[in-house]
Design a protein around this motif. Structure first.
Motif, short mmCIF file in Angstrom:
data_model
loop_
_atom_site.label_atom_id
_atom_site.label_comp_id
_atom_site.label_asym_id
_atom_site.label_seq_id
_atom_site.Cartn_x
_atom_site.Cartn_y
_atom_site.Cartn_z
N LYS A 86 3.98 -8.45 -3.69
CA LYS A 86 4.01 -7.48 -2.60
C LYS A 86 5.16 -6.49 -2.78
N SER A 108 6.13 0.42 -6.27
CA SER A 108 5.30 1.39 -7.00
C SER A 108 4.75 2.47 -6.09
N ASP A 109 4.59 2.12 -4.80
CA ASP A 109 4.10 3.10 -3.83
C ASP A 109 5.22 3.93 -3.23
N ARG A 145 4.40 -3.97 -5.46
CA ARG A 145 3.43 -2.97 -5.01
C ARG A 145 4.10 -1.93 -4.12
#
Length: 268
Positions: free
Chosen positions: A258, A264-265, A261
């Motif tokens: 999580k 990366s966002d 992610r």
């Protein structure tokens, strides 16, 4: 060129010696299109290792060209088939790399892989090791393979047998598949858990061994080998403890995924 087989070693360079490096070169020569992935640890040593490999291959080529020996070095590209990968700080990413990249781990000698070997085994990567050492640090993986039922990966006769095992794994697809399947089965076994991976069981037996040593010391007995015989215990409690540990590890893994992610966002 398509890679046929991937050998790995993720130990520090200082754990190896020239004989070990030469044996890896010979393995690559006997398994066409195979590669060897080493960890840049330390990165400053990569140039020296490259130089060593180049000199070894050049010397072997010279002998082959003068017909002094019969080997596969005359058209050798082995130096181009040794790759160095960077250190991975995150243990989850390191373990994923072991699982996704490696077919077989070539163990270090005279100082075995310890944590790195366990990482490989739990990722389903067989470890080929030399078993002709006399001290603990050179026999760690030997013990692991014995307990896991993979003793055929232990080279008790030394470097030539070590190379033969590694070469066979890289050229005999059926044998390699059977070895890997047996290793993975030990990791997945749950009822009961395989003794190699059963940490609560190990802790209990280790504590028993320490108590045997202490009691003998108090009684003034001469120290000797300690043999721990398992006693009956509440299997349900052990299994429940194991399930709690596995659940905690899974939650930690999910949190890591999580977080990656979100990073990366751009949310972290």
């Amino acid at each position: 060129r398509e890679v046929s087989f991937v050998y790995c070693n993720f130990n520090k360079f200082l754990k190896n010696n020239p004989e070990t490096m030469r044996s890896w070169i010979r393995v690559l020569e006997e398994v066409p299109n195979s590669i060897l992935c080493l960890l840049e640890n330390p990165s400053e040593g990569v140039a020296n290792l490259r130089k060593f490999v180049g000199e070894e291959v050049a010397a072997a080529k010279a002998k082959a060209n003068t017909a002094e020996v019969d080997n596969n070095y005359s058209d050798s590209d082995v130096d181009a088939r040794i790759h160095f990968i960077p250190w991975e700080m995150n243990p989850f990413d390191h373990q994923q790399r072991s699982h996704s990249l490696c077919n077989v781990m070539l163990d270090s000698h005279p100082y075995n892989g310890h944590t790195t070997a366990q990482d490989a085994l739990y990722a389903g990567v067989p470890v080929v090791t030399r078993s002709d050492g006399d001290d603990m640090s050179s026999r760690v993986s030997t013990s692991a393979n014995v307990v896991l039922g993979l003793e055929e990966l232990n080279a008790y006769k030394g470097v030539e047998e070590y190379e033969d095992i590694a070469i066979r794994l890289g050229t005999d697809e059926v044998w390699f598949a059977s070895i890997r399947e047996r290793l993975i089965e030990t990791c997945l076994r749950m009822d009961p858990m395989h003794p190699y991976w059963d940490v609560p069981r190990y802790v209990e037996n280790f504590q028993t061994g320490l108590k045997i040593i202490w009691d003998g010391f108090i009684r003034g007995e001469k120290m000797d080998h300690v043999h721990v015989l398992e006693i009956d215990h509440d299997v349900a409690d052990v299994r429940r403890t194991t399930q709690i540990e596995l659940a905690a590890k899974e939650n930690k893994r999910k949190e890591h995924v999580k977080r990656k992610r979100l990073m990366s966002d751009g949310e972290l």
